[in-house]
Scaffold this motif. Structure first.
Motif, PDB file in Angstrom:
ATOM      1  N   GLY A   8       0.787  -1.183  -0.054  1.00  0.00           N
ATOM      2  CA  GLY A   8      -0.132  -0.026   0.029  1.00  0.00           C
ATOM      3  C   GLY A   8       0.809   1.299   0.138  1.00  0.00           C
ATOM      4  O   GLY A   8       2.020   1.149   0.225  1.00  0.00           O
ATOM      5  N   GLY A   9       0.390   2.377  -0.440  1.00  0.00           N
ATOM      6  CA  GLY A   9       1.016   3.645  -0.381  1.00  0.00           C
ATOM      7  C   GLY A   9       0.162   4.635  -0.950  1.00  0.00           C
ATOM      8  O   GLY A   9      -1.076   4.708  -1.074  1.00  0.00           O
ATOM      9  N   PHE A  10       0.815   5.757  -1.154  1.00  0.00           N
ATOM     10  CA  PHE A  10       0.162   7.016  -1.701  1.00  0.00           C
ATOM     11  C   PHE A  10       0.691   7.133  -3.389  1.00  0.00           C
ATOM     12  O   PHE A  10       1.963   7.249  -3.443  1.00  0.00           O
ATOM     13  N   VAL A  11      -0.247   7.401  -4.148  1.00  0.00           N
ATOM     14  CA  VAL A  11       0.016   7.425  -5.376  1.00  0.00           C
ATOM     15  C   VAL A  11      -1.038   8.619  -6.011  1.00  0.00           C
ATOM     16  O   VAL A  11      -2.041   8.918  -5.167  1.00  0.00           O
ATOM     17  N   GLN A  12      -0.725   8.902  -7.182  1.00  0.00           N
ATOM     18  CA  GLN A  12      -1.465   9.913  -7.842  1.00  0.00           C
ATOM     19  C   GLN A  12      -2.752   9.207  -8.832  1.00  0.00           C
ATOM     20  O   GLN A  12      -2.473   8.186  -9.027  1.00  0.00           O
ATOM     21  N   SER A  13      -3.543  10.073  -9.204  1.00  0.00           N
ATOM     22  CA  SER A  13      -4.752   9.435  -9.912  1.00  0.00           C
ATOM     23  C   SER A  13      -3.769   8.909 -11.327  1.00  0.00           C
ATOM     24  O   SER A  13      -3.257   9.732 -11.857  1.00  0.00           O
ATOM     25  N   GLY A  14      -4.383   7.914 -11.785  1.00  0.00           N
ATOM     26  CA  GLY A  14      -4.008   7.492 -12.967  1.00  0.00           C
ATOM     27  C   GLY A  14      -2.621   6.455 -12.799  1.00  0.00           C
ATOM     28  O   GLY A  14      -2.390   5.735 -13.881  1.00  0.00           O
TER      29      GLY A  14
END
Length: 125
Positions: A8-14
């Motif tokens: 898991g983690g933090f990502v940008q849309s797309g």
């Protein structure tokens, strides 16, 4: 049986993200493994599952075409490749498994005997 999810983690849309889940404990031979997710303030929902023997996958309608589930029997692992992520995919993702004695698995939580601790996925717009 213990299920340990990661990725898991933090990502940008797309963007994409790959979750993995390793199973450990007594001799592990489930009927199926899969993933549920729970968004903040919402009910937990089925995402995808795969049968252990045949590797047949099935998905919730919202994830078809974007998510791909796979398993590695030798490593007792299941993975979830998530592509084209959107903010509405933000949730805690739970790895799950169905005991072989059950002999079936649907999209219902009650079918899943083992649950991991969850891994958080955050998608920013």
């Amino acid at each position: 049986v213990q299920l340990q999810a990661s990725g898991g983690g933090f990502v940008q849309s797309g963007e994409s993200l790959r979750l993995s889940c390793a199973a450990s404990g007594r001799t592990f031979s489930p009927y199926a493994m899969g993933w549920f997710r729970q968004a903040p303030g919402k009910e937990r929902k089925f995402v995808a599952a795969i049968t252990w023997s045949s590797g047949s996958p099935y998905y919730a309608d919202a994830e078809k075409g974007r998510f791909t589930i796979s398993r590695d029997n030798a490593k007792n692992m299941v993975s979830l490749q998530m592509n084209n992520l959107a903010p509405e995919d933000t949730a805690t993702y739970y790895c799950v498994a169905v005991d072989r004695s059950r002999g079936r698995a649907t999209m219902a939580e009650a079918d899943y005997d083992y649950w991991g601790q969850g891994t958080l996925v955050t998608v920013s717009s």
